[in-house]
Design a protein around this motif. Structure first.
Motif, PDB file in Angstrom:
ATOM      1  N   THR A 164      62.865  30.313  -2.556  1.00  0.00           N
ATOM      2  CA  THR A 164      61.527  30.700  -2.850  1.00  0.00           C
ATOM      3  C   THR A 164      60.844  30.438  -3.948  1.00  0.00           C
ATOM      4  OG1 THR A 164      62.574  32.538  -1.520  1.00  0.00           O
ATOM      5  CG2 THR A 164      60.259  32.846  -2.482  1.00  0.00           C
TER       6      THR A 164
ATOM      7  N   ARG B  82      66.530  33.192  -3.080  1.00  0.00           N
ATOM      8  CA  ARG B  82      65.838  33.329  -4.321  1.00  0.00           C
ATOM      9  C   ARG B  82      65.470  32.007  -4.910  1.00  0.00           C
ATOM     10  NH1 ARG B  82      68.550  32.498  -8.569  1.00  0.00           N
ATOM     11  NH2 ARG B  82      70.603  33.568  -7.959  1.00  0.00           N
ATOM     12  N   TRP B  83      66.578  31.066  -4.885  1.00  0.00           N
ATOM     13  CA  TRP B  83      65.950  29.694  -5.656  1.00  0.00           C
ATOM     14  C   TRP B  83      65.261  28.805  -4.459  1.00  0.00           C
ATOM     15  CZ3 TRP B  83      68.044  25.527  -2.301  1.00  0.00           C
ATOM     16  CH2 TRP B  83      67.956  24.182  -3.056  1.00  0.00           C
TER      17      TRP B  83
ATOM     18  N   ASN C 191      71.181  34.311  -2.946  1.00  0.00           N
ATOM     19  CA  ASN C 191      70.851  33.467  -4.248  1.00  0.00           C
ATOM     20  C   ASN C 191      70.305  32.326  -3.716  1.00  0.00           C
ATOM     21  OD1 ASN C 191      72.393  35.306  -5.840  1.00  0.00           O
ATOM     22  ND2 ASN C 191      74.431  34.562  -4.983  1.00  0.00           N
TER      23      ASN C 191
ATOM     24  N   LYS D 133      67.009  39.154  -7.096  1.00  0.00           N
ATOM     25  CA  LYS D 133      66.442  38.481  -5.873  1.00  0.00           C
ATOM     26  C   LYS D 133      65.285  37.579  -6.510  1.00  0.00           C
ATOM     27  CE  LYS D 133      67.234  41.243  -1.993  1.00  0.00           C
ATOM     28  NZ  LYS D 133      66.782  42.332  -1.067  1.00  0.00           N
TER      29      LYS D 133
ATOM     30  N   ASN E 254      64.016  34.883  -9.905  1.00  0.00           N
ATOM     31  CA  ASN E 254      64.367  34.199 -10.954  1.00  0.00           C
ATOM     32  C   ASN E 254      63.503  34.317 -12.205  1.00  0.00           C
ATOM     33  OD1 ASN E 254      66.208  32.527  -9.889  1.00  0.00           O
ATOM     34  ND2 ASN E 254      64.774  31.174  -8.891  1.00  0.00           N
TER      35      ASN E 254
END
Ligand SMILES: N[C@@H](CCC(=O)N[C@@H](CS)C(=O)NCC(=O)O)C(=O)O
Lengths: 170, 438
Positions: free
Chosen positions: B189, B186-187, B183, A102, A104
């Motif tokens: 955020t 996540r990207w 995904n 969750k 990066n």
């Protein structure tokens, strides 16, 4: 094989452009120890923490607010407790993969010294992993393939290849 | 490096794309503060520069003109944003088109009726939702193995696609809906938390509860945008606005027509949205700092004060938050205790919206006929928060406000007393009742 070794520590110092604030030595037990003029710090996570903290707020690569510092500490712990004995087939890698599903980056929303520490720690495992294995832990691979791009991390390390077409994505 | 003036109405996501790109490249892009949508862009000198009269529009410092937000964004970008190889540059273009021709139509068809600025049509909305699911799924697969859309660094592709998703994430993609697209979440955020995004989009909050069409609000909105109409000039525009208003009069017939061509609708609503200046957050210019107010409120509600008060002192970001004492000026007029309590709760109701950025414990000391009201307030920012919005100024003048030194032991003592509902006022009257503003 132990992954959390002196290389990780010296590389992290290099990454932050600083000299270790004292002498680093290894006890017969394998435990790392940092001796400065005023104190002695024992253990991988604590040694790294005192090196990183000695940097103060001088670098944007070092988290500055309390919450992020706590996350950094947590990741240092994870490195020594979970990642340390990992190989590409161990559950430790699966666990790490889940943790990265969750997010990066390890701390906050940008690359920090925490990513560098994990990068240096896990590098030998990924360097040996097969393409098939790397596709199975896709979150770890995704994270790695982004952070290895940072020029400072690239230096002295061969770039590891990852396939872009996952065969397995449970 | 690119430099010039951008014409747009506030909070236009197409303009935000340009402004974020400029944050990355360092291009010098000024938004024209005098621009008024529907006026400036209808004037002759504007139309000479930009014949379609659409915004965003860009005038370079050396007098060249650009319209179309993607072209402007490209112009103000640097090498990294544009893509570092021929292939990457083509991929960036691919995502720019994807944002414009896939995401935006679906997003507008769903979101605009949901926030009641466009007529609701169940069929269109349902179809738009399915489209959004399909698009998010495609993005989700792409992002499974990638941190960014193109290459290993942020490019214009990320900026364009994420800004085209802003309305969806803000108004309709609640936690349940967005769950399968981990995904993408996540990207997204990561992006909205980059300083370069924050400088433009401020503090972005993901949707809690999905907005839904409200017929009354829509009618009000139509009334308002209709009222703005006489300002518009030019025959063509006038006619278009006329037909926009029609659905109100001839609902049933118009509805059928709509189902045939919902694609043409969002554009009109786009403009309508532009006419309605979004209310500016009074705290927009006050840094949020590191103190997480909600976290503290939760702690205060769930834990004993022996836990929550130390928690408060540990977390308080003294640089960006301030502590005040507010003392009621007319204590002599206070009679019955219950009346005084109403005075406090009434004030709390009138400043409801301030809750997001303030916490207070207001106490009544003494008994019927011999009492006083005062409270300890914690505000985001160093200024007295009531001054940020005229909506919050009904009651505050009845109080004497003093800022407290967050580092002094006296303040600590006061805060502890008020937060734990103990102690007495300056005249020795004992604590009687307290109310928490949270
Ligand atoms: N494709 C254009 C769309 C621009 C656009 O439609 N702008 C609308 C407001 S969001 C506008 O200025 N409309 C005014 C008009 O049509 O007169 C872009 O990306 O810049």
């Amino acid at each position: 094989m132990v992954l959390c070794d002196a290389n990780v520590i010296t590389n992290t110092c290099k990454f932050l452009n600083l000299n270790a604030p004292g002498d680093i030595a290894f006890l017969p037990s394998g435990e790392v120890i940092l001796k400065t003029k005023s104190k002695e710090v024992k253990g991988f996570a604590s040694v790294l923490e005192s090196i990183i903290i000695s940097q103060g707020n001088a670098s944007h690569l070092v988290p500055s607010n309390p919450e992020e510092l706590a996350q950094l500490r947590q990741w240092l712990e994870i490195c020594i407790t979970t990642v340390n004995f990992a190989d590409s087939q161990s559950t430790a890698i699966k666990e790490l993969n889940e943790r990265l599903a969750k997010v990066n980056f390890l701390v906050g929303n940008r690359i920090s010294v925490a990513d560098a520490v994990l990068y240096y720690t896990i590098y030998p495992v990924l360097a040996r992993a097969t393409m098939h294995e790397k596709e199975q832990f896709c979150h770890l691979s995704r994270w790695f393939s982004t952070v290895q791009h940072l020029p400072k991390l690239k230096a002295g390390h061969e770039t590891i290849a990852f396939s872009r077409n996952p065969l397995y994505s449970n | 490096m690119a430099s010039g003036t951008l014409y747009t109405y506030p909070d236009n996501f197409r303009a935000q794309k340009v402004l974020i790109a400029a944050q990355y490249s360092g291009a010098n892009v000024k938004v024209d503060p005098a621009f008024v949508f529907g006026e400036t862009n209808k004037k002759e000198d504007f139309l000479k520069k930009f014949p379609l009269g659409k915004v965003p529009a860009f005038e370079t410092s050396d007098g060249k003109f650009l319209s179309e937000s993607n072209a402007i964004a490209f112009y103000v970008s640097n090498k990294q944003l544009r893509g570092s190889s021929d292939l990457e540059q083509a991929q960036v273009q691919q995502w720019l088109s994807f944002a414009d021709s896939e995401i935006l139509p679906a997003s507008c068809t769903w979101v605009y009726p949901a926030i009641s600025i466009m007529q609701f049509n169940k069929q269109s909305t349902d179809r738009a939702k399915e489209d959004v699911k399909r698009l998010l799924q495609a993005l989700n697969s792409h992002l499974l193995t990638r941190t960014y859309l193109v290459g290993e660094r942020i490019t214009l592709a990320d900026i364009a696609v994420s800004t085209s998703l802003l309305n969806l994430y803000q108004y309709v993609l609640d936690a349940n809906f967005r769950k399968p697209y981990q995904n993408v979440n996540r990207w997204f955020t990561t992006l909205v938390n980059q300083p370069q995004f924050k400088a433009v989009v401020k503090d972005f909050k993901l949707c809690d509860t999905a907005a839904e069409f409200d017929a009354k609000k829509f009618a009000e909105f139509q009334g308002k945008s209709g009222g703005a109409e006489p300002k518009k000039e030019g025959g063509k525009k006038q006619k278009k606005s006329e037909s926009e208003k029609e659905p109100k009069k001839q609902e049933p017939k118009k509805k059928q027509e709509k189902e045939k061509e919902p694609e043409t609708e969002p554009d009109a609503a786009d403009e309508a949205l532009a006419l309605e200046p979004k209310q500016k957050d009074p705290f927009a210019d006050v840094p949020a700092g590191t103190f997480n107010l909600d976290e503290f409120k939760r702690c205060y509600s769930n834990e004993d004060e022996s836990v929550s008060i130390p928690f408060f002192w540990e977390k308080l970001d003294k640089e960006n938050w301030s502590i005040w004492i507010g003392e009621y000026k007319y204590n002599d007029e206070l009679e019955k205790v219950f009346m005084s309590c109403n005075l406090i709760t009434g004030m709390f109701q009138r400043i409801e919206k301030l809750k997001k950025n303030a916490f207070a414990s207001v106490c009544l000391f003494g008994t019927d006929g011999d009492s006083s009201i005062s409270g300890i307030w914690v505000f985001r920012g160093q200024k007295l928060a009531f001054e940020l919005s005229p909506d919050w100024q009904t009651d505050y003048e009845s109080y004497k406000w003093t800022k407290l030194d967050a580092n002094s032991p006296d303040t600590k003592k006061l805060v502890n007393e008020y937060f734990s509902w103990s102690g007495a006022d300056s005249k020795g009257r004992k604590f009687n009742q307290g109310k928490i503003f949270k």
